[in-house]
Design an enzyme around this catalytic site. Structure first.
Site, PDB file in Angstrom:
ATOM      1  N   GLN A 102     154.762  16.962 105.695  1.00 45.05           N
ATOM      2  CA  GLN A 102     154.496  16.803 106.730  1.00 45.05           C
ATOM      3  C   GLN A 102     154.520  15.618 107.839  1.00 45.05           C
ATOM      4  OE1 GLN A 102     150.889  18.380 108.454  1.00 45.05           O
ATOM      5  NE2 GLN A 102     150.528  17.698 109.974  1.00 45.05           N
ATOM      6  N   GLN A 131     143.738  16.243  95.873  1.00 40.07           N
ATOM      7  CA  GLN A 131     144.473  15.146  96.438  1.00 40.07           C
ATOM      8  C   GLN A 131     143.800  15.186  97.927  1.00 40.07           C
ATOM      9  OE1 GLN A 131     147.016  16.885  98.599  1.00 40.07           O
ATOM     10  NE2 GLN A 131     148.993  17.011  97.586  1.00 40.07           N
ATOM     11  N   HIS A 181     143.279  13.073 103.987  1.00 41.53           N
ATOM     12  CA  HIS A 181     143.902  12.062 102.493  1.00 41.53           C
ATOM     13  C   HIS A 181     142.367  10.943 102.714  1.00 41.53           C
ATOM     14  CE1 HIS A 181     147.441  13.475 101.019  1.00 41.53           C
ATOM     15  NE2 HIS A 181     147.637  13.327 102.193  1.00 41.53           N
ATOM     16  N   ARG A 208     145.816  25.322 103.729  1.00 41.74           N
ATOM     17  CA  ARG A 208     145.714  24.143 103.785  1.00 41.74           C
ATOM     18  C   ARG A 208     146.110  24.014 105.513  1.00 41.74           C
ATOM     19  NH1 ARG A 208     149.084  19.760 102.677  1.00 41.74           N
ATOM     20  NH2 ARG A 208     147.652  17.855 101.194  1.00 41.74           N
TER      21      ARG A 208
END
Length: 315
Positions: free
Chosen positions: A10, A249, A200, A116
């Site tokens: 992204q 991840q 993350h 997602r």
């Protein structure tokens, strides 16, 4: 020469991406852009080519858009007889990498990526986390800064893009304090990223159950080319193992520098080929290791130029 395909994440989206493929290759138009429009229930193609730039930047749209354009470009590479010895991806790009390695079909991967993106968009709206890029500061110094703040909440290095390009993620107040501390410690540049979610990091752990459920609905096959995972920092081909890593991840740091180093160590005479919009990853690779070749292919014109200049061994 051996090829390592790498796929962007992204931030690489831009208006007009993929338009030349749509207009010049009817099979690509049908199998990727038209198929994506049907699966997603909205005109992704129109959004990519001439939509609202602010809408395209939104996570729920940016992720399926980048994935679709990346896979359309990959299909053209395959049509020209080019395959890879390994695949890597930056965050979202790992899903493109798995699709390129035949772990799942384009459409199965699109369903995962769309979910997602939706989940991460929701996470931005429901937590106060943020992210910031820290440039020109030694990693040990930044790790020390994060560790000194961590007793008060979540703050961590989320992206290891290079020795002088790191991204932190965490609670808003702690990110602000880490930015100030980084400047005081000698960082060359500190930039707040235009996201309102701590990607993350453990702050978005709430998306994990739904993401895992979506991935588990699709059986991931053994990869035909190994994925060097940014979670394990190792070569992965087992479908079940890859599925688990794609879940992990979401809350784990992106160890891009380590992934690139692993490829260079394991593969002689390797060329990194960035497949997808933008040229961020090829730039990072060149910065990490001046001895390796890295190119970006984000249009058919660039693909043609690269094929004419390169002697590619498809393995």
């Amino acid at each position: 020469m051996r090829i390592c395909f790498m796929f962007p994440g992204q931030g690489s989206q831009r208006l007009g991406m993929g338009k030349d493929l749509y207009e010049n290759f009817p099979t690509i138009r049908q199998n990727y852009f038209d198929a994506a429009d049907e699966v997603l229930g909205y005109k992704l193609s129109e959004l990519c080519f001439a939509g609202d730039e602010q809408q395209l930047k939104q996570t729920q749209y940016a992720q399926p858009a980048i994935y679709t354009v990346s896979m359309a470009l990959h299909a053209l590479l395959e049509d020209n007889g080019v395959s890879s010895s390994a695949v890597i991806g930056h965050s979202l790009g790992e899903f493109s990498a798995v699709a390129a390695a035949k772990g799942f079909s384009f459409l199965d991967g699109l369903q995962i990526v769309a979910e997602r993106g939706r989940l991460m968009q929701h996470a931005q709206q429901t937590n106060a986390g943020s992210m910031a890029a820290i440039m020109g500061l030694d990693v040990e110094k930044l790790e020390h800064i994060c560790a000194s703040l961590r007793q008060r909440g979540v703050i961590m290095i989320a992206n290891y893009n290079g020795p002088s390009q790191l991204v932190i993620s965490g609670e808003e107040q702690l990110v602000q304090e880490a930015m100030a501390a980084s400047e005081a410690a000698g960082a060359e540049r500190v930039v707040k990223l235009p996201v309102s979610g701590a990607f993350h990091s453990p702050l978005i752990a709430g998306i994990v159950p739904a993401l895992r459920s979506k991935i588990e609905q699709i059986s991931i096959q053994s990869l035909q080319a190994p994925l060097i995972s940014s979670v394990s920092e190792d070569f992965e081909t087992d479908g079940d193992r890859v599925a688990q890593l794609l879940v992990e991840q979401a809350t784990a740091p992106v160890k891009w520098q380590q992934v690139v180093a692993k490829v260079v160590e394991a593969m002689d005479d390797v060329q990194f080929v960035e497949v997808g919009p933008g040229r961020v990853l090829s730039g990072l690779v060149k910065h990490l290791d001046h001895s390796v070749q890295a190119v970006n292919i984000d249009s058919y014109k660039k693909l043609e130029s690269w094929l004419n200049k390169s002697k590619v061994i498809s393995t």
